[in-house]
Design a protein around this motif. Structure first.
Motif, short mmCIF file in Angstrom:
data_model
loop_
_atom_site.label_atom_id
_atom_site.label_comp_id
_atom_site.label_asym_id
_atom_site.label_seq_id
_atom_site.Cartn_x
_atom_site.Cartn_y
_atom_site.Cartn_z
N ASP A 64 -7.21 20.49 -20.02
CA ASP A 64 -6.92 21.70 -20.79
C ASP A 64 -8.17 22.57 -20.83
OD1 ASP A 64 -4.38 20.72 -21.34
OD2 ASP A 64 -4.99 19.81 -23.25
N LEU A 80 -1.83 24.80 -12.62
CA LEU A 80 -2.35 24.32 -13.90
C LEU A 80 -2.18 22.80 -14.03
CD1 LEU A 80 -2.19 27.41 -14.35
CD2 LEU A 80 -1.64 26.92 -16.73
N PHE A 83 -1.51 21.04 -17.33
CA PHE A 83 -2.43 21.28 -18.44
C PHE A 83 -2.18 22.66 -19.05
CE2 PHE A 83 -4.78 18.13 -15.85
CZ PHE A 83 -4.98 17.16 -16.83
N SER A 84 -2.95 22.98 -20.09
CA SER A 84 -2.76 24.25 -20.81
C SER A 84 -4.02 25.09 -20.75
CB SER A 84 -2.38 23.98 -22.27
OG SER A 84 -3.45 23.34 -22.96
N ASN A 86 -5.71 27.94 -23.22
CA ASN A 86 -5.70 28.60 -24.52
C ASN A 86 -6.58 29.83 -24.43
OD1 ASN A 86 -5.93 29.43 -27.17
ND2 ASN A 86 -6.25 27.39 -28.02
N GLY A 106 2.29 24.85 -15.87
CA GLY A 106 1.48 24.55 -17.05
C GLY A 106 1.86 25.42 -18.21
N THR A 107 0.97 25.52 -19.20
CA THR A 107 1.22 26.24 -20.44
C THR A 107 0.07 27.19 -20.71
OG1 THR A 107 2.44 24.37 -21.36
CG2 THR A 107 1.62 25.99 -22.91
N ILE A 108 0.41 28.41 -21.16
CA ILE A 108 -0.58 29.39 -21.58
C ILE A 108 -0.20 29.84 -22.97
CG2 ILE A 108 -1.65 31.62 -21.08
CD1 ILE A 108 -0.79 31.27 -18.17
N PHE A 109 -1.16 29.84 -23.90
CA PHE A 109 -0.81 30.29 -25.25
C PHE A 109 -2.01 30.97 -25.90
CE2 PHE A 109 -2.32 25.95 -25.64
CZ PHE A 109 -3.11 25.95 -26.76
N LEU A 132 6.06 27.99 -15.72
CA LEU A 132 5.09 28.14 -16.80
C LEU A 132 5.81 28.29 -18.14
CD1 LEU A 132 2.41 30.69 -15.51
CD2 LEU A 132 2.21 28.21 -15.61
N ARG A 133 5.14 27.84 -19.21
CA ARG A 133 5.54 28.18 -20.56
C ARG A 133 4.43 29.03 -21.16
NH1 ARG A 133 6.06 24.66 -26.12
NH2 ARG A 133 7.06 26.30 -27.33
N ILE A 134 4.79 30.20 -21.66
CA ILE A 134 3.81 31.12 -22.21
C ILE A 134 4.27 31.51 -23.62
CG2 ILE A 134 2.55 33.27 -21.85
CD1 ILE A 134 3.48 33.18 -18.90
#
Length: 300
Positions: A64, A80, A83-84, A86, A106-109, A132-134
């Motif tokens: 991450d 990604l 992983f994420s 941030n 991956g994830t972006i937040f 992706l999850r955003i």
């Protein structure tokens, strides 16, 4: 006589010794290495912290990451790797004028509240964003001055402050916008302008292409899908807006301007389900109770 000859042959074989060549006993060279290097096992380039990707290559996250990633080179594949990222309310991933870029898996937040968003591009082209999850971003993704193909597949967008996905082109280049099999929820949460979850606006006099298909939009504070072209000639608009489901929004569910095919969509319980007055190739809008045709758009 034949029996005697056979017995002689057997006796000769029994008493003879056959010697075969064995070759050299010393090796001509020491044995080679059998271990593979890390580069051979994993030829991609690891990324373990924020920074800039300034060379072509295939990159992957190893953990991450807190911070931002800038892509300043053509021909970059960024995985990604589950992983994420941030963004810490800064930028997430930014594509700066680069071509042939892929971002995935991956994830972006927490990316850029009050700024651009999770994935941002300016004057970029041939960009693929998928799996992706955003969430908790200003825009989940925003591409301005886009050209060639900008493609989104299987993206989940939650809690975007403005539009979930915003694609625009006003630099004299064709834009091919593709958005497929993605989910948008609770977008436009900080806006009073009924902004759409998916906004594709082509403002040049060049050709507009759009394929918006299989998306699900619900629980937002704005509209659903807006596809609009200011080319001045509907015949310069190509593509289709099909098989989308838009429900329960305070704005317009699906609004299209241009010569796109609009068919087999479902818009339900929105303030206005459809605005297709400037879409001459839209299929009829019919309720289920009126026995719709196979290509009709459904409104309930």
């Amino acid at each position: 006589m034949s029996k005697v000859l056979g017995m002689i042959a057997v006796l000769l074989l029994a008493n003879s010794s056959v010697v075969f060549g064995q070759g050299a006993l010393e090796p001509s060279a020491p044995p080679g290495e059998t271990m593979k290097t890390l580069q051979q096992v994993e030829p991609r380039i690891p990324v373990s912290g924020p920074g800039t990707l300034s060379s072509p290559g295939s990159y992957y996250f190893t953990n991450d990451i807190q911070g931002s990633i800038n892509i300043n080179s053509n021909n970059v594949d960024l995985d990604l790797n589950g992983f994420s990222l941030n963004g810490n309310f800064g930028f997430g991933i930014t594509v700066n004028g680069a071509y042939n870029v892929k971002i995935s898996n991956g994830t972006i937040f927490g990316a850029s509240i009050g700024g651009a968003g999770g994935v941002t591009g300016n004057s970029a082209g041939n960009v693929l964003v998928e799996d992706l999850r955003i969430y908790n971003s200003y825009h989940c993704a925003s591409f301005t001055n886009s050209q060639d193909t900008i493609e989104f597949n299987r993206v989940t967008c939650d809690f975007a402050a403005m539009e979930g996905l915003k694609l625009s082109s006003n630099n004299g280049a064709d834009l091919r916008a593709i958005v497929r099999d993605s989910t948008f929820r609770n977008h436009s949460s900080q806006s009073e302008d009924n902004l759409p979850a998916i906004s594709v606006v082509i403002t040049t006099d060049d050709t507009a292409h759009a394929l918006i298909s299989g998306n699900r939009i619900y629980e937002g504070m704005g509209g659903g899908i807006l596809v609009k072209t200011n080319t001045g000639d509907p015949g310069q608009s190509y593509g289709a807006i099909t098989d989308n489901v838009v429900t329960g929004l305070p704005g317009t569910g699906i609004e299209v301007e241009g010569d796109f095919v609009v068919a087999r969509n479902v818009a339900q319980a929105n303030a206005t389900n459809y605005d297709l007055n400037l879409a001459p190739n839209a299929a009829p809008v019919t309720s289920l109770g009126a026995s719709p045709g196979a290509w009709d758009n459904i409104s309930e």
